[in-house]
Design an enzyme around this catalytic site. Structure first.
Site, PDB file in Angstrom:
ATOM      1  N   GLU A 118      -3.265  -9.496   4.306  1.00 20.39           N
ATOM      2  CA  GLU A 118      -3.763 -10.674   3.594  1.00 20.39           C
ATOM      3  C   GLU A 118      -4.931 -10.308   2.673  1.00 20.39           C
ATOM      4  O   GLU A 118      -5.081 -10.872   1.592  1.00 20.39           O
ATOM      5  CB  GLU A 118      -4.153 -11.762   4.604  1.00 20.39           C
ATOM      6  CG  GLU A 118      -2.914 -12.338   5.289  1.00 20.39           C
ATOM      7  CD  GLU A 118      -3.212 -13.233   6.480  1.00 20.39           C
ATOM      8  OE1 GLU A 118      -2.558 -14.275   6.603  1.00 20.39           O
ATOM      9  OE2 GLU A 118      -4.100 -12.890   7.293  1.00 20.39           O
ATOM     10  N   GLU A 140       1.715 -10.832  13.222  1.00 18.58           N
ATOM     11  CA  GLU A 140       1.017 -11.820  14.062  1.00 18.58           C
ATOM     12  C   GLU A 140       1.900 -12.523  15.084  1.00 18.58           C
ATOM     13  O   GLU A 140       1.458 -12.816  16.197  1.00 18.58           O
ATOM     14  CB  GLU A 140       0.340 -12.887  13.175  1.00 18.58           C
ATOM     15  CG  GLU A 140      -0.944 -12.422  12.519  1.00 18.58           C
ATOM     16  CD  GLU A 140      -0.725 -11.790  11.155  1.00 18.58           C
ATOM     17  OE1 GLU A 140      -1.681 -11.682  10.390  1.00 18.58           O
ATOM     18  OE2 GLU A 140       0.420 -11.383  10.855  1.00 18.58           O
TER      19      GLU A 140
END
Length: 719
Positions: A118, A140
């Protein structure tokens, strides 16, 4: 400017933001980094008039590792609003950097995973080193979380709802080449040294080009690839997606459902609103018990195993070059395959060359599948097969660094093959038994050197099962344990280390699961209820189905061996209700399991297996009272109690071995984080209270004695 986690430099109009977390081998989104990002973003705004371009770089060997997971472990349900504010703060700083109207370039010198990817996505232009070992992506979901630093919103807008799904919902990781192909990386360079010159070249070329300073979703002509949720094709897919997902997760894993919701809801609104939706979903997951259970085990516990926490220290690393395998049955042939694919020269011995050749043919079959799919070349296949020497002669074992016996579970037979093969070991070599239940200290009596005798318990099928249980006998020395650990890691598998006892850890605990299922059948609870309850609780298959696969006759054989051993020791033996029922199935009803034609299930040729119809008339009692919650709890709690008892008795010496062993060895549900994390995630007092209720109703299998209660508290992890 130098902060504790970031270096900021402005030279010739180029603002270089270098991530450099002090005292850490990797960069993480710790609280200090979040504070430092406030400072850096404010500095960028202040310096805006002098900035022509921004470069994001790393001083570490990797680019960025992601979130601070210890912080997640410390959070409670009441922390939801605080966590949401923190996530929004990170994104606000990202947004500040990427919306200054100057080109931002991410220089990816190494891995960027989770929050790290990210950070990489902040750059309008991303350049990566073309090294196949580098990994990018959003893992994740595997930790019970979702990407919440813009990963879902940005990947969906770049790739489209359908194309982004594998990378978000399935946590598919990718290397630099794939990243370039799908368009999430724009350039590849051969070495890290080339990153900065290429970044500067892009910034130079971007001057006066407003498009180069915008993300695709901020451009006027942006359209979501494949269409938005209102597109009929996408809408049709989305109408079934939640049901497909529910089928996979059984409603036990909230993260994939939250990720899908964030993707779809985010695709229907503007970018900033989509980012806020993503933050809300992540905040709710970060304070949830499932995420904490999964982070504890799939991050911290798994890293403890990979980092060798259960391996004796001060023993040099070891790499066996030649390993003998005794017995070319299902286990032996699987071990031979696992070794050969990792380049280990293997001697596969059986009573006849034909039997040994048949064992080798298993490797031919498995590699041929890969050749047919284009995943392996014929040359590579031949290299692997050339490493396996089938033989009937013990002389061919001469010079082996390690010999593993994988013969039938019979003490006398194991003693015979041990005595025959051990003299062939190279100087300093060691011997292992692949037994699943027989105590190692007893088997070591046949060895000329019990210090160099160890249990190495593989799981079937060896090519698919990642776990290997290393069992320390009473006399096994540290060097042998360390070498066994290194050997297992050389195979690319996960070693856990346990102390000797009947059934060790995994077989003993697994036995409680299947026998609790059999006991419930004997009490009159319908077989379909037992099997479905196990699946609803998150077990991969029901206890009766597992008993069929492992063979009821094997359970009876182990039962008889145990009965004989305890009689010799002058100890009493009382079969549990489950064991008595399995014995009855084999001896009275001649139902020995799948390989013998049928057990609890029938296996019609060409048809689907189904429960043996006579179970209903033989065992079901229409008047018996049961609740689905009790059935589910009995199956999970019984295993958790046995695991805690193993900890109290010293069979297990660490929580990480128990959690990893239960998930990868016996299929304990991943949402719990393993059999011990199941206790800690629920809260020790709540667990003890429920055990007391189950013990009062269903017997001693759920009783926690004082030593077990003490062990649970003593080993509780603290973050």
């Amino acid at each position: 400017m130098i902060t504790k986690t970031i270096r900021y430099d402005l030279t010739n109009g180029i603002a270089t933001i270098s991530f450099d977390e002090q005292g850490s081998p990797v960069n993480t989104m710790c609280l200090q980094w979040q504070d430092d990002m406030d400072t850096i973003a404010a500095q960028v705004v202040k310096d805006r008039a002098q900035i022509r371009g921004i470069v994001l770089a790393s001083t570490k060997s990797t680019f960025f590792a992601g979130a601070d997971l210890k912080g997640v472990m410390r959070s409670t349900a009441a922390d939801g609003p605080r966590v949401f504010t923190e996530i929004e703060r990170i994104k606000r700083n990202f947004r500040t950097i990427e919306t200054q109207g100057v080109p931002v370039v991410s220089c990816l010198n190494g891995a960027a995973l989770g929050g790290g990817w990210e950070v990489a996505l902040v750059g309008h232009h991303r350049i990566a080193v073309d090294n196949p070992k580098i990994q990018f992506g959003l893992p994740e979901i595997t930790l019970g979380l979702i990407p919440g630093g813009g990963g879902i919103t940005k990947m969906t807008r770049v790739l489209g709802l359908l194309a982004a799904q594998p990378y978000i919902l399935e946590s598919k990781l990718f290397g630099p080449e794939e990243a370039l192909k799908i368009g999430v990386v724009h350039e590849l360079v051969a070495t890290p040294e080339e990153l900065m010159p290429r970044a500067l070249a892009f910034i130079d070329a971007a001057q006066g080009q407003p498009e180069a300073c915008l993300h695709v979703w901020n451009r006027k002509d942006y359209k979501m690839p494949g269409g938005t949720p209102s597109n009929p094709k996408i809408a049709g897919m989305l109408s079934v997606a939640p049901a497909v997902l529910k089928q996979k997760t059984r409603g036990l894993y909230p993260a994939p459902e939250a990720a899908l919701a964030a993707m779809v809801e985010g695709a229907m609104v503007d970018f900033d609103t989509a980012m806020r939706i993503e933050s809300r979903y992540l905040a709710s997951l970060m304070v949830s018990p499932v995420a904490k259970n999964m982070i504890n085990t799939f991050f911290f516990n798994l890293n403890a195993i990979k980092g060798g926490q259960s391996r004796p220290k001060d023993v040099p690393r070891y790499q066996p070059k030649k390993v003998g395998v005794l017995g070319a049955g299902m286990m032996g042939s699987g071990i031979a395959y696992a070794q050969a694919t990792k380049g280990i020269s293997t001697v596969l011995k059986d009573v006849s060359v034909e039997a040994a050749e048949k064992g080798k043919s298993y490797s031919t079959k498995l590699t041929q599948k890969r050749v047919d799919k284009g995943q392996m070349s014929a040359e590579k296949q031949q290299d692997i097969l050339n490493l396996i020497t089938p033989t009937a002669s013990a002389a061919d074992l001469q010079g082996c660094d390690l010999i593993i016996e994988a013969v039938f579970e019979q003490r006398e037979l194991k003693a015979v093959v041990t005595k025959e093969a051990e003299p062939m070991l190279a100087a300093g070599g060691f011997f292992a038994s692949n037994t699943s239940t027989l105590p190692i200290s007893g088997l070591a009596q046949a060895s000329r050197d019990p210090k160099k005798f160890v249990g190495i318990h593989f799981f079937s099928p060896v090519d698919k099962m990642k776990l290997v249980e290393i069992i320390r006998g009473q006399q096994t020395d540290d060097e042998t344990i360390a070498r066994a650990y290194d050997y297992v890691q050389a195979l690319g598998k996960l070693p856990i280390v346990v102390n000797d006892s009947r059934g060790f850890y995994t077989s003993r605990t697994f036995g409680t699961f299947v026998m609790e299922g059999a006991a419930m059948l004997g009490e009159g609870i319908p077989a379909p209820v037992i099997e479905n309850a196990a699946m609803q609780a998150g077990m991969p298959v029901g206890p009766l189905a597992v008993l069929d696969e492992t063979a009821l006759s094997l359970s009876v054989h182990v039962l008889e061996q145990t009965r004989m051993d305890l009689q010799k020791e002058g100890k009493p033996f009382l079969a549990t209700p489950g064991e008595a029922l399995v014995e009855q199935m084999v001896k009275q009803h001649h139902r020995a399991g799948r390989s013998a034609g049928g057990g609890f299930y029938d296996y019609p040729e060409g048809g689907k297996k189904h429960l043996w119809p006579q179970l209903k008339s033989l065992y079901e009692k229409p008047g018996v009272e049961w609740t689905l919650q009790d059935v589910k709890d009995r199956l999970l709690y019984r295993q958790a109690v046995e695991t805690a008892r193993c900890l109290a008795e010293g069979v297990l010496t660490s929580v990480h071995d128990g959690n990893i062993g239960s998930i990868f060895g016996i299929g304990f549900p991943a949402w719990t984080g393993g059999a011990l994390q199941f206790i800690y995630g629920m809260g020790i007092e709540a667990f003890e209270q429920r055990c007391a209720e189950l013990a009062a109703q269903y017997g001693n299998g759920f009783v926690l004695n004082d030593a077990t209660r003490a062990a649970i508290r003593q080993h509780q992890p603290v973050y």
